[in-house]
Design an enzyme around this catalytic site. Structure first.
Site, PDB file in Angstrom:
ATOM      1  CB  CYS A 163      -0.910  -0.008   1.228  1.00 20.86           C
ATOM      2  SG  CYS A 163      -1.775   1.545   1.533  1.00 20.86           S
ATOM      3  CE1 TYR A 200      -5.503   2.151  -5.407  1.00 17.72           C
ATOM      4  CE2 TYR A 200      -7.815   2.641  -5.010  1.00 17.72           C
ATOM      5  CZ  TYR A 200      -6.642   2.014  -4.640  1.00 17.72           C
ATOM      6  OH  TYR A 200      -6.607   1.245  -3.504  1.00 17.72           O
ATOM      7  CD  GLU A 229      -1.516   0.602  -4.315  1.00 14.92           C
ATOM      8  OE1 GLU A 229      -1.084   1.120  -3.268  1.00 14.92           O
ATOM      9  OE2 GLU A 229      -2.690   0.211  -4.454  1.00 14.92           O
ATOM     10  CG  ASP A 258      -3.377  -4.039   1.265  1.00 11.24           C
ATOM     11  OD1 ASP A 258      -4.619  -3.996   1.305  1.00 11.24           O
ATOM     12  OD2 ASP A 258      -2.651  -3.212   1.824  1.00 11.24           O
ATOM     13  CE1 TYR A 302      -2.368  -2.669  -2.491  1.00 11.59           C
ATOM     14  CE2 TYR A 302      -3.524  -4.655  -3.178  1.00 11.59           C
ATOM     15  CZ  TYR A 302      -3.544  -3.320  -2.809  1.00 11.59           C
ATOM     16  OH  TYR A 302      -4.729  -2.645  -2.774  1.00 11.59           O
ATOM     17  CB  CYS A 348      -1.261   3.555   8.068  1.00 11.09           C
ATOM     18  SG  CYS A 348       0.527   3.800   7.979  1.00 11.09           S
ATOM     19  CB  CYS A 373      18.470  -4.529   6.006  1.00  9.47           C
ATOM     20  SG  CYS A 373      19.432  -4.689   4.472  1.00  9.47           S
TER      21      CYS A 373
END
Length: 222
Positions: free
Chosen positions: A58, A89, A101, A136, A141, A207, A216
């Site tokens: 997202c 969209y 996206e 999602d 995505y 969100c 990482c």
């Protein structure tokens, strides 16, 4: 956001011949200025500014995470890596444009290095999920990095190499992130105005956080 338009949750990439036809020019106007940073969404930006395109699910939450990083000049959300010119969209949500996206991140490399930006990218989402992030689901995505310099490409590959064994050691699968030059991925099409800096305009908006919680490491020699 797949629930918003009842998308088909397409989990296989559309073939170019089957993609929606799109249009010659955008179907909507895009704001010119970032609502938080006050900078141009499409430039011009200060000399030396670099651009990296990042897809991590997202784009609302991904953009907010990016504009908060020190050294970022501007951010914008849009559609990249697909076939349909100037998509909407609703069209992207069908899975028939091939786009992801994507967040455009323009940044000052003297304040935010390619490696540090990419480490943030890897850590903010789960790059092993394929065509989904959390709830999602769909090809839009997917995780992707579209680079604009050889240095970015090298940093993307190096950070992926360092991150992969850390993920496996923590029970995750292989990284599925698409990494390629932006020139090969096709144009970045700006999304509709209401998507730009969505979580600044709608602080309580959707969100999702899909981080693995795995750090990482910095690549050797970086």
């Amino acid at each position: 956001m797949s629930w918003l338009f009842g998308s088909a949750l397409r989990t296989t990439m559309v073939e170019r011949a089957d993609a929606l036809p799109g249009r010659e020019s955008p179907a909507f106007e895009v704001p010119t200025t970032h609502t938080v940073l006050g900078t141009p969404l499409a430039g011009p930006w200060p000399d030396g500014t670099r651009v990296l395109y990042l897809a991590s699910g997202c784009f609302w939450g991904a953009e907010k995470a990016a504009w908060q990083l020190p050294g970022v000049v501007t951010t914008a959300v849009g559609y990249m890596g697909g076939y349909t010119p100037n998509p909407t969209y609703e069209e992207v949500c069908t899975g028939r444009t091939g786009h992801a996206e994507t967040v455009l991140v323009a940044y000052d490399p003297t304040k935010l290095s390619d490696v540090d930006l990419l480490r943030h990218f890897w850590e903010e989402h789960d790059p092993t999920q394929g065509f989904r992030q959390g709830n999602d689901v769909g090809t839009q995505y997917r995780s992707a990095v579209y680079t604009t310099t050889p240095e970015q490409q090298a940093a993307a590959l190096a950070t992926r190499t360092e991150f992969a064994p850390r993920l496996r050691a923590n029970g995750y699968g292989d990284i599925t992130t698409e990494i390629r030059p932006a020139a090969d991925a096709g144009p970045f099409f700006y999304a509709e105005g209401y998507h730009q800096q969505y979580l600044d305009k709608n602080p309580a908006g959707y969100c999702p956080i899909n981080s693995t919680g795995v750090a990482c490491p910095i690549p050797t020699g970086a």
